[in-house]
Design a protein around this motif. Structure first.
Motif, PDB file in Angstrom:
ATOM      1  N   ILE A   7      -8.936  11.760  -9.718  1.00 32.32           N
ATOM      2  CA  ILE A   7      -8.783  11.655 -11.174  1.00 32.32           C
ATOM      3  C   ILE A   7      -7.456  10.985 -11.520  1.00 32.32           C
ATOM      4  O   ILE A   7      -7.401  10.108 -12.402  1.00 32.32           O
ATOM      5  N   ASP A   8      -6.378  11.364 -10.828  1.00 33.64           N
ATOM      6  CA  ASP A   8      -5.076  10.727 -11.068  1.00 33.64           C
ATOM      7  C   ASP A   8      -5.156   9.218 -10.815  1.00 33.64           C
ATOM      8  O   ASP A   8      -4.640   8.417 -11.602  1.00 33.64           O
ATOM      9  N   PHE A   9      -5.788   8.835  -9.699  1.00 32.07           N
ATOM     10  CA  PHE A   9      -5.939   7.410  -9.388  1.00 32.07           C
ATOM     11  C   PHE A   9      -6.712   6.705 -10.498  1.00 32.07           C
ATOM     12  O   PHE A   9      -6.318   5.623 -10.953  1.00 32.07           O
ATOM     13  N   ALA A  10      -7.811   7.311 -10.952  1.00 35.03           N
ATOM     14  CA  ALA A  10      -8.631   6.690 -11.998  1.00 35.03           C
ATOM     15  C   ALA A  10      -7.834   6.514 -13.289  1.00 35.03           C
ATOM     16  O   ALA A  10      -7.944   5.477 -13.961  1.00 35.03           O
ATOM     17  N   LYS A  11      -7.026   7.513 -13.640  1.00 31.74           N
ATOM     18  CA  LYS A  11      -6.209   7.406 -14.852  1.00 31.74           C
ATOM     19  C   LYS A  11      -5.182   6.271 -14.722  1.00 31.74           C
ATOM     20  O   LYS A  11      -4.971   5.498 -15.667  1.00 31.74           O
ATOM     21  N   ILE A  12      -4.534   6.178 -13.570  1.00 34.65           N
ATOM     22  CA  ILE A  12      -3.544   5.116 -13.349  1.00 34.65           C
ATOM     23  C   ILE A  12      -4.225   3.756 -13.372  1.00 34.65           C
ATOM     24  O   ILE A  12      -3.723   2.801 -13.974  1.00 34.65           O
ATOM     25  N   TYR A  13      -5.397   3.659 -12.726  1.00 36.55           N
ATOM     26  CA  TYR A  13      -6.146   2.390 -12.709  1.00 36.55           C
ATOM     27  C   TYR A  13      -6.510   1.981 -14.127  1.00 36.55           C
ATOM     28  O   TYR A  13      -6.321   0.830 -14.528  1.00 36.55           O
ATOM     29  N   LYS A  14      -7.022   2.935 -14.903  1.00 36.99           N
ATOM     30  CA  LYS A  14      -7.416   2.643 -16.285  1.00 36.99           C
ATOM     31  C   LYS A  14      -6.212   2.169 -17.101  1.00 36.99           C
ATOM     32  O   LYS A  14      -6.296   1.183 -17.841  1.00 36.99           O
ATOM     33  N   HIS A  15      -5.104   2.854 -16.970  1.00 35.53           N
ATOM     34  CA  HIS A  15      -3.894   2.471 -17.707  1.00 35.53           C
ATOM     35  C   HIS A  15      -3.388   1.094 -17.267  1.00 35.53           C
ATOM     36  O   HIS A  15      -3.006   0.259 -18.093  1.00 35.53           O
ATOM     37  N   THR A  16      -3.396   0.849 -15.974  1.00 34.02           N
ATOM     38  CA  THR A  16      -2.891  -0.415 -15.434  1.00 34.02           C
ATOM     39  C   THR A  16      -3.701  -1.601 -15.936  1.00 34.02           C
ATOM     40  O   THR A  16      -3.139  -2.658 -16.234  1.00 34.02           O
ATOM     41  N   PHE A  17      -5.017  -1.425 -16.049  1.00 32.66           N
ATOM     42  CA  PHE A  17      -5.885  -2.556 -16.396  1.00 32.66           C
ATOM     43  C   PHE A  17      -6.488  -2.445 -17.792  1.00 32.66           C
ATOM     44  O   PHE A  17      -7.484  -3.103 -18.085  1.00 32.66           O
ATOM     45  N   GLU A  18      -5.861  -1.668 -18.678  1.00 32.46           N
ATOM     46  CA  GLU A  18      -6.434  -1.497 -20.010  1.00 32.46           C
ATOM     47  C   GLU A  18      -6.498  -2.807 -20.792  1.00 32.46           C
ATOM     48  O   GLU A  18      -7.353  -2.965 -21.662  1.00 32.46           O
ATOM     49  N   LYS A  19      -5.655  -3.756 -20.492  1.00 29.99           N
ATOM     50  CA  LYS A  19      -5.694  -5.057 -21.176  1.00 29.99           C
ATOM     51  C   LYS A  19      -6.670  -6.029 -20.509  1.00 29.99           C
ATOM     52  O   LYS A  19      -6.852  -7.153 -20.980  1.00 29.99           O
ATOM     53  N   TYR A  20      -7.266  -5.601 -19.404  1.00 27.53           N
ATOM     54  CA  TYR A  20      -8.179  -6.450 -18.641  1.00 27.53           C
ATOM     55  C   TYR A  20      -9.486  -5.688 -18.390  1.00 27.53           C
ATOM     56  O   TYR A  20      -9.768  -5.275 -17.262  1.00 27.53           O
ATOM     57  N   PRO A  21     -10.302  -5.500 -19.419  1.00 35.67           N
ATOM     58  CA  PRO A  21     -11.498  -4.663 -19.270  1.00 35.67           C
ATOM     59  C   PRO A  21     -12.489  -5.158 -18.214  1.00 35.67           C
ATOM     60  O   PRO A  21     -13.265  -4.352 -17.679  1.00 35.67           O
ATOM     61  N   TYR A  22     -12.436  -6.437 -17.861  1.00 33.66           N
ATOM     62  CA  TYR A  22     -13.329  -6.918 -16.813  1.00 33.66           C
ATOM     63  C   TYR A  22     -13.030  -6.237 -15.472  1.00 33.66           C
ATOM     64  O   TYR A  22     -13.884  -6.188 -14.592  1.00 33.66           O
ATOM     65  N   MET A  23     -11.823  -5.681 -15.333  1.00 30.62           N
ATOM     66  CA  MET A  23     -11.466  -4.981 -14.095  1.00 30.62           C
ATOM     67  C   MET A  23     -12.176  -3.633 -13.963  1.00 30.62           C
ATOM     68  O   MET A  23     -12.137  -2.998 -12.921  1.00 30.62           O
ATOM     69  N   TYR A  24     -12.827  -3.188 -15.026  1.00 31.33           N
ATOM     70  CA  TYR A  24     -13.597  -1.937 -14.964  1.00 31.33           C
ATOM     71  C   TYR A  24     -15.005  -2.180 -14.419  1.00 31.33           C
ATOM     72  O   TYR A  24     -15.726  -1.238 -14.130  1.00 31.33           O
ATOM     73  N   ASN A  25     -15.394  -3.424 -14.324  1.00 33.22           N
ATOM     74  CA  ASN A  25     -16.735  -3.769 -13.861  1.00 33.22           C
ATOM     75  C   ASN A  25     -16.743  -3.817 -12.336  1.00 33.22           C
ATOM     76  O   ASN A  25     -16.670  -4.875 -11.731  1.00 33.22           O
TER      77      ASN A  25
END
Length: 99
Positions: free
Chosen positions: A56-74
């Motif tokens: 969960i911590d990793f997912a939160k950091i990943y989400k925060h890191t790439f929040e300006k790049y939503p394509y990184m969630y795909n």
């Protein structure tokens, strides 16, 4: 899918459960109209909780890191599986890191 099911003497599901710390019993298959499961591992629930918190911590950091790049969630299931596939391609790595 064939790689996962057919390599390492069909133990990849076991290895995947160790890596993800699933507390649920392994699904073994079907017998007539019944589902078959292995014995649940209850000894390490505290470790499982720590690992889940780390995920969960990793997912939160990943989400925060790439929040300006939503394509990184795909992230495809294939891409998500590749680190595991690389790891089980050489079982000496698992022996060194897990056991």
């Amino acid at each position: 899918m064939i790689f996962h099911q057919e390599t390492n003497n069909k133990l990849n599901s076991f290895f995947f459960e160790i890596m993800t710390q699933s507390a649920t019993p392994t699904f073994l298959g079907f017998e007539e109209d019944k589902f078959l499961f292995d014995i649940p591992e209850i000894e390490n629930y505290q470790y499982d909780k720590q690992i889940h918190a780390g995920i969960i911590d990793f997912a939160k950091i990943y989400k925060h890191t790439f929040e300006k790049y939503p394509y990184m969630y795909n992230i495809s299931g294939h891409d998500a599986y590749m680190p595991f596939r690389l790891m089980v391609s050489d079982l000496s790595y698992i022996k060194k890191m897990v056991f």
